[in-house]
Design a protein around this motif. Structure first.
Motif, PDB file in Angstrom:
ATOM      1  N   GLY A 173       5.357   6.713  -2.415  1.00  0.00           N
ATOM      2  CA  GLY A 173       4.396   6.025  -1.563  1.00  0.00           C
ATOM      3  C   GLY A 173       4.163   4.596  -1.983  1.00  0.00           C
ATOM      4  N   GLU A 174       4.048   4.376  -3.289  1.00  0.00           N
ATOM      5  CA  GLU A 174       3.766   3.030  -3.788  1.00  0.00           C
ATOM      6  C   GLU A 174       4.972   2.107  -3.639  1.00  0.00           C
ATOM      7  OE1 GLU A 174       2.813   0.766  -8.041  1.00  0.00           O
ATOM      8  OE2 GLU A 174       2.644   2.949  -7.907  1.00  0.00           O
ATOM      9  N   ARG A 175       6.126   2.555  -4.110  1.00  0.00           N
ATOM     10  CA  ARG A 175       7.269   1.652  -4.223  1.00  0.00           C
ATOM     11  C   ARG A 175       8.074   1.505  -2.936  1.00  0.00           C
ATOM     12  NH1 ARG A 175      10.071   3.130 -10.050  1.00  0.00           N
ATOM     13  NH2 ARG A 175       8.268   2.720 -11.390  1.00  0.00           N
ATOM     14  N   VAL A 176       8.091   2.548  -2.106  1.00  0.00           N
ATOM     15  CA  VAL A 176       8.907   2.500  -0.886  1.00  0.00           C
ATOM     16  C   VAL A 176       8.065   2.168   0.336  1.00  0.00           C
ATOM     17  CG1 VAL A 176      10.417   3.837   0.644  1.00  0.00           C
ATOM     18  CG2 VAL A 176      10.649   4.058  -1.848  1.00  0.00           C
ATOM     19  N   PHE A 177       6.883   2.764   0.436  1.00  0.00           N
ATOM     20  CA  PHE A 177       6.045   2.540   1.625  1.00  0.00           C
ATOM     21  C   PHE A 177       4.904   1.552   1.382  1.00  0.00           C
ATOM     22  CE2 PHE A 177       7.984   6.722   2.429  1.00  0.00           C
ATOM     23  CZ  PHE A 177       8.509   6.499   3.697  1.00  0.00           C
ATOM     24  N   GLY A 178       4.724   1.121   0.143  1.00  0.00           N
ATOM     25  CA  GLY A 178       3.721   0.107  -0.144  1.00  0.00           C
ATOM     26  C   GLY A 178       2.293   0.593  -0.164  1.00  0.00           C
TER      27      GLY A 178
END
Length: 384
Positions: free
Chosen positions: A305-310
């Protein structure tokens, strides 16, 4: 990071016009079985280019390999290959054709019942060498040793893997994908996305490079996938999608990390029973599986969630739920539906899948081996 041994033997011939290179990669006195699918290569010009490149080479044609290639059809190809004493297979098509070529290559010199290669892991030797011309980026089959075959008679979809059947070369010309139907483009992007997820969304083992590789592929697919639908003649977009699909399953990102593959195992049964497209089954299963396994996969789902979807929600549960919803929304944005009901399937399909998994002795799935048949029922019920 876990121990690993890695070698990729496939020579990638990437870009416009690379078909012209194939003849120089064939064995001396080559007698080639040209394996292809339903005939689209004869409409889009790929067949003509292949035959032009093979001018002067003895070629035996075998067409009609299905999406989700069947054992029955591939055994006919084996018979044709033996009848004509071929010494090389050139697979021209998508992952199904290339998967089929691997089975034909393995069965060619196999003395026993070839289905045993798939269901019993029977050893084989001296397989025919294979080259691939990729027309549908999705499976990564052009540069790995994996093959999945369906037996219509028993509604079984089984796999085998061996480096000995990995293509010695693969032509990746993005222009060959310009004429693909939207459904195949959508399926290919979803398939590649889930291939990455199966190797990434497990648990941390301090393998930051593999994680970043995987995240880069996922970000590229999320960015370029929808463009491939809206800009079908965009060479750069098609090139990025094609290379992402290859990199998703050429073995690189899976080295030294735990892998899952339960979404694929469950999805295979939906395909075998109901003839759903492979990517459709993955889009049905994955979001529900992420929900059921969110405790075991908590750290990596949050990282996704953090690294791919921001996403950067302070509440862990919200971060996880938003990430799962983002994965499901991406599949829907690629025009691949994510519910069993979208394909007119109900509770009976759940029981049929569970029964098939039990029949195929696939009763402990996932990176922890903790997805039993009861959990499969829970996953599919959530996917209704």
């Amino acid at each position: 990071m876990l121990n690993f041994i890695y070698k990729n033997q496939t020579e990638i011939l990437f870009g416009k016009g690379q078909m012209s290179e194939i003849t120089s990669r064939l064995p001396e006195n080559a007698k080639v079985l040209l394996l292809f699918g339903g005939g689209s290569i004869k409409k889009n010009g790929v067949y003509d280019q292949a035959m032009s490149a093979l001018a002067g080479v003895d070629v035996i044609e075998f067409g009609g390999v299905e999406p989700n290639p069947t054992y029955e059809t591939l055994m006919q190809a084996v018979a044709s290959a033996k009848e004509h004493n071929v010494n090389f297979i050139l697979a021209v098509g998508g992952g199904s054709v290339i998967d089929g070529a691997k089975f034909v290559a393995a069965a060619y010199n196999f003395a026993g019942e070839p289905w045993d290669i798939l269901v019993k892991g029977a050893e084989f030797s001296n397989p025919l060498p294979i080259g691939a011309v990729l027309t549908l980026p999705a499976t990564g089959s052009e540069s790995n040793g994996n093959s999945v075959v369906t037996k219509k008679e028993t509604s079984q979809k089984r796999a085998f893997s061996s480096p000995s059947v990995q293509p010695v070369f693969a032509v990746l010309d993005p222009e060959y994908t310009f004429s693909l139907p939207e459904r195949q483009v959508s399926n290919g992007v979803v398939d590649a996305f889930v291939h990455v997820i199966e190797q990434y969304l497990t648990y941390p083992v301090n393998a930051p490079l593999q994680d970043r590789f995987a995240e880069g592929i996922l970000q590229t697919l999320i960015s370029e996938g929808p463009k491939a639908l809206s800009e079908p003649q965009n060479y750069d977009v098609r090139a990025n999608v094609m290379w992402s699909a290859t990199m998703a399953l050429n073995g690189l990102i899976g080295q030294g990390v735990p892998q899952d593959w339960s979404t694929h195992m469950i999805g295979h049964e939906l395909t075998a029973l109901y003839n759903l497209d492979h990517a459709q089954t993955l889009a049905i299963v994955l979001p529900a599986l992420m929900h059921v396994q969110k405790e075991q996969k908590s750290i990596k789902i949050q990282q996704l969630g953090e690294r791919v979807f921001g996403f950067n929600y302070s509440d862990e549960a919200e971060q996880i739920d938003k990430t799962i919803k983002a994965v499901q929304d991406f599949f829907e944005a690629m025009a691949v539906k994510t519910r069993l009901a979208d394909y007119d399937l109900d509770e009976q399909a759940i029981d049929a899948v569970v029964n098939n998994l039990e029949k195929n002795e696939l009763t402990t799935l996932g990176e922890h081996g903790d997805i039993d048949l009861a959990k499969v029922k829970q996953i599919l019920a959530l996917a209704l």
